[in-house]
Design a protein around this motif. Structure first.
Motif, PDB file in Angstrom:
ATOM      1  N   GLY A   1      -3.743   4.198   7.152  1.00 32.06           N
ATOM      2  CA  GLY A   1      -3.134   2.999   7.220  1.00 32.06           C
ATOM      3  C   GLY A   1      -3.664   2.311   8.327  1.00 32.06           C
ATOM      4  O   GLY A   1      -3.972   1.158   8.288  1.00 32.06           O
TER       5      GLY A   1
ATOM      6  N   LEU B   1       0.930  -1.076   0.019  1.00 30.81           N
ATOM      7  CA  LEU B   1       0.181  -0.106   0.192  1.00 30.81           C
ATOM      8  C   LEU B   1       0.806   1.142   0.085  1.00 30.81           C
ATOM      9  O   LEU B   1       1.404   1.603   1.059  1.00 30.81           O
TER      10      LEU B   1
ATOM     11  N   VAL C   1       2.149  -8.083   8.902  1.00 25.12           N
ATOM     12  CA  VAL C   1       2.056  -6.587   8.317  1.00 25.12           C
ATOM     13  C   VAL C   1       3.144  -5.701   8.774  1.00 25.12           C
ATOM     14  O   VAL C   1       3.328  -5.921  10.070  1.00 25.12           O
TER      15      VAL C   1
ATOM     16  N   LEU D   1      -5.608  -1.195   8.310  1.00 25.83           N
ATOM     17  CA  LEU D   1      -4.982  -2.389   9.001  1.00 25.83           C
ATOM     18  C   LEU D   1      -6.203  -2.984   9.801  1.00 25.83           C
ATOM     19  O   LEU D   1      -6.465  -4.060  10.023  1.00 25.83           O
TER      20      LEU D   1
ATOM     21  N   MET E   1       2.474  -1.542   4.651  1.00 27.90           N
ATOM     22  CA  MET E   1       1.707  -0.412   4.354  1.00 27.90           C
ATOM     23  C   MET E   1       2.204   0.831   4.835  1.00 27.90           C
ATOM     24  O   MET E   1       2.833   1.145   5.940  1.00 27.90           O
TER      25      MET E   1
ATOM     26  N   LEU F   1       1.905  -8.091   4.159  1.00 27.55           N
ATOM     27  CA  LEU F   1       1.529  -6.779   3.594  1.00 27.55           C
ATOM     28  C   LEU F   1       2.411  -5.751   4.080  1.00 27.55           C
ATOM     29  O   LEU F   1       3.009  -5.941   5.226  1.00 27.55           O
TER      30      LEU F   1
ATOM     31  N   GLY G   1      -6.345   2.981  -0.075  1.00 29.05           N
ATOM     32  CA  GLY G   1      -6.885   2.026   0.572  1.00 29.05           C
ATOM     33  C   GLY G   1      -7.946   1.165   0.061  1.00 29.05           C
ATOM     34  O   GLY G   1      -7.886  -0.358   0.463  1.00 29.05           O
TER      35      GLY G   1
ATOM     36  N   PHE H   1      -6.296  -1.533  -1.968  1.00 29.02           N
ATOM     37  CA  PHE H   1      -5.663  -2.402  -1.398  1.00 29.02           C
ATOM     38  C   PHE H   1      -6.733  -3.591  -0.666  1.00 29.02           C
ATOM     39  O   PHE H   1      -6.127  -4.784  -0.783  1.00 29.02           O
TER      40      PHE H   1
END
Length: 241
Positions: free
Chosen positions: A59, A6, A76, A63, A50, A48, A33, A36
């Motif tokens: 973000g 992202l 992440v 998430l 981000m 991921l 977003g 994504f």
């Protein structure tokens, strides 16, 4: 690994994609977003990366949506210019596994991603894996149910191992073709459907044995742990896209 990125800055996204590609990873980049989230929730990714500041959402919001909607804890990494202690704590509390401030050094970014992948796949190097009544021996390439070794082809073994190591995770047909068969995604996906149908019978994937393969309509499959119940319970559940 298959990585979703992202990042709304085009040049930055291209650079990160290039760095990860050179290290053997496949990276898809998304500038918003919503784009994504649509990709992450409908495709299969291993990790991921981000950014925090993006045009349509934060973000953190992305998430939180990922954590709320995915059935497995995908790792992440936050990669952002925001580097205060408060921001780092907030991201980690929201479900991030690691945090890097921009500009990230290339070698460190790759090392963090690889380390996180190892931490989130603790069974990857084990010889004997136990999943309820199923025991998988990765060296002998055998699978036993309640102590009885099952008769499986090599491809059946590879597919079963991949399913159990990714239980709870949506696995698209394209991803299964790529990871298990080593085929390009444009190959006919009926190969996957045929093997899945056969595995259900050969492995005894039913409530009594604690697992089922759930068919996700027009997307793929997901191996789910379940509570034992009556023998007549339907194994395959169709889910609207």
């Amino acid at each position: 690994m298959r990585i979703a990125l992202l990042e709304d800055e085009h040049e930055q996204a291209q650079h990160i994609q290039s760095v990860l590609s050179e290290r053997g990873h496949h990276c898809d980049s998304f500038p918003s977003g919503q784009a994504f989230l649509s990709a992450v929730l409908h495709r299969s990714y291993d990790l991921l990366v981000m950014d925090w500041q993006i045009p349509d959402m934060t973000g953190i919001e992305v998430l939180e949506s990922v954590r709320a909607q995915l059935n497995w804890q995908i790792p992440v990494v936050f990669l952002t210019q925001r580097d205060s202690e408060t921001d780092i704590v907030r991201a980690l509390d929201a479900g991030a596994d690691d945090y890097l401030a921009k500009p990230a050094r290339e070698a460190e970014l790759v090392a963090r991603i690889n380390a996180l992948a190892r931490r989130t796949s603790p069974d990857a190097e084990k010889e004997s894996l136990q999943y309820g009544p199923f025991e998988i021996n990765t060296q002998l390439r055998t699978i036993a149910l309640h102590g009885n070794v099952l008769t499986l082809t090599d491809k059946d073994f590879d597919l079963t191992l991949f399913l159990f190591q990714n239980q709870g995770r949506l696995l698209t047909r394209e991803m299964l073709l790529e990871r298990v068969w080593g085929l390009a995604k444009d190959i006919n996906t009926r190969t996957v459907d045929t093997h899945m149908s056969r595995l259900r019978r050969r492995l005894g994937l039913n409530p009594e044995n604690g697992f089922r393969i759930k068919t996700i309509y027009q997307r793929g499959y997901r191996l789910e742990a379940m509570k034992a119940s009556g023998p007549d319970e339907t194994v395959t559940v169709m889910e609207q896209a």
